[in-house]
Design an enzyme around this catalytic site. Structure first.
Site, PDB file in Angstrom:
ATOM      1  N   ASP A  87       0.796  -1.229   0.000  1.00  0.00           N
ATOM      2  CA  ASP A  87       0.000   0.000   0.000  1.00  0.00           C
ATOM      3  C   ASP A  87       0.829   1.279   0.000  1.00  0.00           C
ATOM      4  O   ASP A  87       1.978   1.309   0.422  1.00  0.00           O
ATOM      5  CB  ASP A  87      -0.983   0.008   1.184  1.00  0.00           C
ATOM      6  CG  ASP A  87      -0.338  -0.289   2.529  1.00  0.00           C
ATOM      7  OD1 ASP A  87       0.727  -0.941   2.570  1.00  0.00           O
ATOM      8  OD2 ASP A  87      -0.895   0.126   3.559  1.00  0.00           O
ATOM      9  N   GLU A 146      -0.880  -2.351   5.101  1.00  0.00           N
ATOM     10  CA  GLU A 146       0.101  -2.338   6.199  1.00  0.00           C
ATOM     11  C   GLU A 146       0.037  -1.019   6.957  1.00  0.00           C
ATOM     12  O   GLU A 146       0.124  -1.004   8.184  1.00  0.00           O
ATOM     13  CB  GLU A 146       1.522  -2.563   5.646  1.00  0.00           C
ATOM     14  CG  GLU A 146       2.593  -2.660   6.726  1.00  0.00           C
ATOM     15  CD  GLU A 146       3.000  -1.322   7.329  1.00  0.00           C
ATOM     16  OE1 GLU A 146       3.181  -1.253   8.557  1.00  0.00           O
ATOM     17  OE2 GLU A 146       3.115  -0.331   6.579  1.00  0.00           O
ATOM     18  N   GLU A 147      -0.118   0.079   6.212  1.00  0.00           N
ATOM     19  CA  GLU A 147      -0.047   1.394   6.862  1.00  0.00           C
ATOM     20  C   GLU A 147      -1.171   1.586   7.881  1.00  0.00           C
ATOM     21  O   GLU A 147      -1.054   2.412   8.776  1.00  0.00           O
ATOM     22  CB  GLU A 147      -0.087   2.513   5.813  1.00  0.00           C
ATOM     23  CG  GLU A 147       1.134   2.542   4.881  1.00  0.00           C
ATOM     24  CD  GLU A 147       2.419   2.978   5.571  1.00  0.00           C
ATOM     25  OE1 GLU A 147       2.380   3.277   6.776  1.00  0.00           O
ATOM     26  OE2 GLU A 147       3.453   3.009   4.883  1.00  0.00           O
TER      27      GLU A 147
END
Ligand SMILES: [Zn+2]
Ligand SMILES: [Zn+2]
Length: 397
Positions: A87, A146-147
């Protein structure tokens, strides 16, 4: 002396060389089309297509836009996962004349995940070419979100980590100069959790507070009391953070609200500390609210444990890095208080997450990760590919 046979070693170098251009092109293609957390459709499609072309058995939409691709070696053996996050971030890339730019307004690969996708596909390409020299199963895992620390858990729930014996992954790291690799056993990144506290009282007239239960006063006391978890209950030698980042409630000056909502985050470098912080947030909030005649309901919104590398797997990566860039270019990493939900995979199977230097200090000051000026030196990409391949081959034997 451990290491690969000379013929395998020279073949490995030749194959890494052969993928060099393609890896750079892949990174650029992903960089031009950044997709935010949870919206990684094209990036996932690109990864899935490449893996299918290489002959991997590919599963798509694994817990969201996750991609899991398996390749069997010549003989039975362990399963090694290489994990890459996909991402981008809601950051507008700076217009500083860089040759490869985001073509999407308000979105940018400002953390290097474009490089993670490219390196992992590169490692998959090299290991496919060398398939006759390893045993077991290679699994490439392309993870969304992930962020927002919300991609790994759904992928795991959908079976992404089933049967996995070892996990390896890279974070490109711009504060480290290109050409260097940093690895350490134990904690690399801290935990990162977000929570919500709903403080409820009883609304009323601002001029007659004795007829109401004021959740604003209760919430204010909760915010202050939470600060003593770190200052009074945590060892000065154990890094920990409790932050309330948002307070919301009430409508106007003379109305006592019914509810106040608090949003916060905790960080810790150890699993037990992480659990203790979250438990104490809940206990302190509900106790302090009760003392004010109100209630506080705690909800864990999202989060991930600390990123912890297994000592033996960190040694595998250290050897791989030494073979790739030379002993003098391999450093012991320092723990960093960012989070990464690769931690959820590392909790299930021993592995190692490590840093590959991506900065080029001679070209001027390096912009931090998540900033508009962030960039990587693409010379880092083949270093990442080779280190990943060597680490995987160490286990796939
Ligand atoms: Zn990031
Ligand atoms: Zn990142």
């Amino acid at each position: 002396m451990t290491g690969l046979a000379v013929d395998v070693d020279s073949r490995l170098r030749a194959e890494v060389d052969r993928t060099r251009e393609e890896v750079v092109e892949t990174r650029r293609a992903v960089h031009r089309r950044p997709e935010l957390s949870g919206a990684e459709e094209q990036t996932a499609a690109l990864a899935a297509q490449r893996c299918a072309d290489l002959g991997f058995a590919v599963r798509t939409e694994v817990g969201g836009h996750g991609v899991v691709a398996d390749l069997e070696g010549g003989r039975p053996g362990p399963t090694v996962m290489l994990r890459a996050d996909m991402d981008a971030l809601p950051v507008e890339e700076s217009a500083d004349g860089r040759p490869v730019r985001s073509e999407v307004d308000g979105a940018m690969h400002a953390c290097g995940h474009d490089g993670h996708v490219a390196m992992t596909l590169g490692a998959g390409t090299v290991l496919t070419a060398m398939r006759d020299s390893w045993a077991g199963r290679l699994r490439l895992c392309f993870q969304p979100a992930e962020e927002t620390a919300s991609g790994a858990v759904p992928m795991i729930a959908a079976g992404a980590a089933e049967g996995v014996d070892h996990v390896f992954g890279i974070h490109l790291w711009a504060p480290i100069a290109v050409g260097r690799v940093a690895v350490k056993p134990g904690v690399l990144f801290g935990s990162a959790d977000t929570f919500r506290l709903t403080v409820s009282g009883r609304g009323g007239h601002g001029g007659m507070p004795h007829t109401a239960v004021d959740p604003v006063v209760a919430a204010a006391q909760v915010v202050l009391a939470l600060q003593s978890i770190v200052s009074r209950e945590t060892s000065p030698f154990a890094p920990a953070v409790v932050t309330i980042g948002r307070v919301s409630g009430g409508t106007t000056f003379n109305v006592i609200a019914d509810q106040v909502e608090l949003l916060g985050t905790t960080r810790a470098l150890e699993r037990s500390e992480r659990e203790r912080l979250l438990r104490r947030v809940e206990e302190v909030a509900s106790g302090v609210a009760a003392a004010a005649g109100a209630t506080a309901v705690y909800e864990h919104a999202a989060g991930c444990p600390p990123v912890i590398s297994d000592a033996a797997m960190a040694e595998v990566v250290r050897r791989a890095a030494v073979a790739t860039v030379g002993e003098e270019h391999v450093d012991q990493a320092e723990p960093i208080t960012v989070g990464d939900d690769v931690a959820c995979f590392l909790d299930l199977a021993p592995g190692c997450y490590f840093l590959v230097g991506a900065g080029h200090p001679e070209r001027g000051p390096v912009s931090p990760h998540h900033s508009a000026g962030f960039d990587i030196d693409e010379a880092c990409l083949p270093i990442g590919v080779e280190t990943l391949v060597r680490a995987a081959l160490d286990r796939l034997r």
